[in-house]
Design a protein around this motif. Structure first.
Motif, PDB file in Angstrom:
ATOM      1  N   ALA A  69     -33.426  -2.308  30.445  1.00 42.81           N
ATOM      2  CA  ALA A  69     -32.032  -2.541  30.831  1.00 42.81           C
ATOM      3  C   ALA A  69     -31.711  -1.835  32.144  1.00 42.81           C
ATOM      4  O   ALA A  69     -31.036  -2.399  33.023  1.00 42.81           O
ATOM      5  CB  ALA A  69     -31.087  -2.077  29.731  1.00 42.81           C
ATOM      6  N   GLU A  70     -32.182  -0.600  32.312  1.00 39.46           N
ATOM      7  CA  GLU A  70     -31.953   0.114  33.565  1.00 39.46           C
ATOM      8  C   GLU A  70     -32.656  -0.567  34.730  1.00 39.46           C
ATOM      9  O   GLU A  70     -32.132  -0.606  35.852  1.00 39.46           O
ATOM     10  CB  GLU A  70     -32.425   1.567  33.444  1.00 39.46           C
ATOM     11  N   PHE A  71     -33.839  -1.099  34.482  1.00 39.86           N
ATOM     12  CA  PHE A  71     -34.578  -1.808  35.523  1.00 39.86           C
ATOM     13  C   PHE A  71     -33.869  -3.100  35.928  1.00 39.86           C
ATOM     14  O   PHE A  71     -33.756  -3.415  37.116  1.00 39.86           O
ATOM     15  CB  PHE A  71     -35.997  -2.114  35.026  1.00 39.86           C
ATOM     16  N   ARG A  72     -33.377  -3.835  34.970  1.00 40.36           N
ATOM     17  CA  ARG A  72     -32.773  -5.147  35.257  1.00 40.36           C
ATOM     18  C   ARG A  72     -31.341  -5.038  35.769  1.00 40.36           C
ATOM     19  O   ARG A  72     -30.945  -5.767  36.679  1.00 40.36           O
ATOM     20  CB  ARG A  72     -32.807  -5.998  33.989  1.00 40.36           C
ATOM     21  N   PHE A  73     -30.569  -4.117  35.193  1.00 39.03           N
ATOM     22  CA  PHE A  73     -29.130  -4.122  35.469  1.00 39.03           C
ATOM     23  C   PHE A  73     -28.564  -2.762  35.880  1.00 39.03           C
ATOM     24  O   PHE A  73     -27.383  -2.670  36.202  1.00 39.03           O
ATOM     25  CB  PHE A  73     -28.363  -4.601  34.231  1.00 39.03           C
ATOM     26  N   GLY A  74     -29.382  -1.717  35.844  1.00 37.20           N
ATOM     27  CA  GLY A  74     -28.861  -0.378  36.063  1.00 37.20           C
ATOM     28  C   GLY A  74     -29.435   0.310  37.283  1.00 37.20           C
ATOM     29  O   GLY A  74     -29.587  -0.284  38.355  1.00 37.20           O
ATOM     30  N   ALA A  75     -29.817   1.571  37.120  1.00 35.57           N
ATOM     31  CA  ALA A  75     -30.223   2.403  38.247  1.00 35.57           C
ATOM     32  C   ALA A  75     -31.466   1.895  38.954  1.00 35.57           C
ATOM     33  O   ALA A  75     -31.641   2.131  40.149  1.00 35.57           O
ATOM     34  CB  ALA A  75     -30.454   3.838  37.755  1.00 35.57           C
ATOM     35  N   GLY A  76     -32.347   1.179  38.249  1.00 31.07           N
ATOM     36  CA  GLY A  76     -33.605   0.738  38.847  1.00 31.07           C
ATOM     37  C   GLY A  76     -33.631  -0.700  39.295  1.00 31.07           C
ATOM     38  O   GLY A  76     -34.714  -1.248  39.551  1.00 31.07           O
ATOM     39  N   ARG A  77     -32.494  -1.312  39.438  1.00 31.40           N
ATOM     40  CA  ARG A  77     -32.471  -2.764  39.690  1.00 31.40           C
ATOM     41  C   ARG A  77     -32.996  -3.172  41.066  1.00 31.40           C
ATOM     42  O   ARG A  77     -33.247  -4.362  41.293  1.00 31.40           O
ATOM     43  CB  ARG A  77     -31.069  -3.321  39.485  1.00 31.40           C
ATOM     44  N   LEU A  78     -33.177  -2.223  41.978  1.00 30.27           N
ATOM     45  CA  LEU A  78     -33.639  -2.574  43.321  1.00 30.27           C
ATOM     46  C   LEU A  78     -35.102  -2.197  43.563  1.00 30.27           C
ATOM     47  O   LEU A  78     -35.579  -2.300  44.696  1.00 30.27           O
ATOM     48  CB  LEU A  78     -32.751  -1.902  44.379  1.00 30.27           C
ATOM     49  N   VAL A  79     -35.826  -1.780  42.532  1.00 27.90           N
ATOM     50  CA  VAL A  79     -37.232  -1.411  42.687  1.00 27.90           C
ATOM     51  C   VAL A  79     -38.103  -2.273  41.778  1.00 27.90           C
ATOM     52  O   VAL A  79     -37.614  -2.951  40.874  1.00 27.90           O
ATOM     53  CB  VAL A  79     -37.469   0.088  42.386  1.00 27.90           C
TER      54      VAL A  79
END
Length: 315
Positions: free
Chosen positions: A112-122
């Protein structure tokens, strides 16, 4: 495509209808007993049937703490729920007639953090969830890394002290014993026992009979030197573990979640310092960013729903 995400904890079950942008459209939360697998199954089924009213739902993702097989189907060990080789997906599909995906809760939250949260730009990131224990999730090349048997990402059981403190997993010296909320309480109590900068911790413990996470968090926010010293110890261990992970995984970002992460830069600063001190080839190795998780309590249901949506699209 809307999907339902379910997050099973030791004392409660949370559920939500989630759209393709990670927005929660409807939600539910119910207490349950971790000792009765049938009650958990019945609660999940009833929650899905309630949440799907008014929504076209074809797929459900279920997140739970434990080891899930590579097919995201069988929970072969759950530490807080009485599941051993539990064919949970098969049982739910038979009762709900929908595509079901079973996922580790830390993986779901990290996704969830990867797709929509803190990590969405990496494209490559590691999530560390600092709660009662230490959870983890690895995203590599835009994909959730599960490993050959489905049990990858158990970062809390990375050994940082050979022959160190005993861990519930049966090993000794795991980062969970040095970088978790429980570890923070232990460190705070040790400082309270020592006097000096631990005087406020000792006074709070004397009034309440114990030092819990709320006590320590309040003292951290108040700038108490003892509580801040305990937090720096915690951050130091997490930073060392992150440096070892960086040597293997080379992530662009570490996302730190869980209740302790509410301390923000007070936690991130000692993590960054210890990370750089332990980073192999410092000065030549690219340095990842450290960020606090953004989705907090919703990460489990949002991640489970999104992973399940991806499964449905494949089918």
């Amino acid at each position: 495509m809307r999907a339902i995400g379910i997050d099973i904890g030791g004392t409660k079950i949370a559920g939500a209808v989630v759209d393709e942008l990670g927005n929660i459209l409807a939600q539910d939360r119910r207490p349950t007993s971790a000792s009765d697998p049938q009650v958990i199954e019945d609660t999940v089924v009833d929650m899905v049937r309630t949440l799907e009213l008014g929504h076209d739902i074809q797929t459900v993702g279920v997140a739970a703490a434990g080891f899930i097989d590579a097919a995201q189907s069988v929970v072969y060990y759950a530490p807080n729920i009485n599941w051993r080789h539990e064919p949970f997906r098969e049982k739910l599909e038979a009762r709900l007639n929908k595509h079901i995906l079973i996922e580790n809760d830390a993986n779901a939250a990290g996704w969830a953090e990867f797709r929509f949260g803190a990590g969405r730009l990496v494209s490559d990131m590691v999530t560390l969830t600092i709660g009662t224990g230490v959870g983890g999730a690895i995203v590599s090349g835009d994909r959730l890394f599960r490993g050959g048997f489905g049990a990858a990402g158990e970062i809390g059981h990375l050994r940082v002290v050979p022959g160190g403190l005993p861990c519930g997993c049966g090993a000794h010296g795991c980062i969970e014993q040095y970088g978790s909320g429980r570890a923070l309480q232990r460190m705070a109590n040790e400082l309270a026992d020592a006097g000096g900068i631990g005087q406020a911790l000792a006074a709070r413990r004397a009034r309440h009979g114990t030092l819990d996470g709320v006590d320590i968090a309040e003292l951290i926010q108040a700038g108490d030197p003892g509580a801040l010293a305990a937090l720096r110890q915690l951050g130091g261990w997490i930073g060392q573990a992150a440096a070892s992970l960086a040597a293997v995984l080379d992530p662009q970002m570490f996302v730190i979640g869980g209740g302790v992460a509410q301390s923000g830069d007070l936690l991130l600063d000692p993590i960054r310092l210890a990370f750089l001190e332990a980073l192999p080839a410092r000065g030549y190795h690219p340095e990842p960013e450290f960020r606090i998780a953004e989705l907090v309590n919703d990460a489990g249901v949002v991640g489970a729903a999104d992973l399940a949506r991806g499964l449905a699209e494949v089918h």
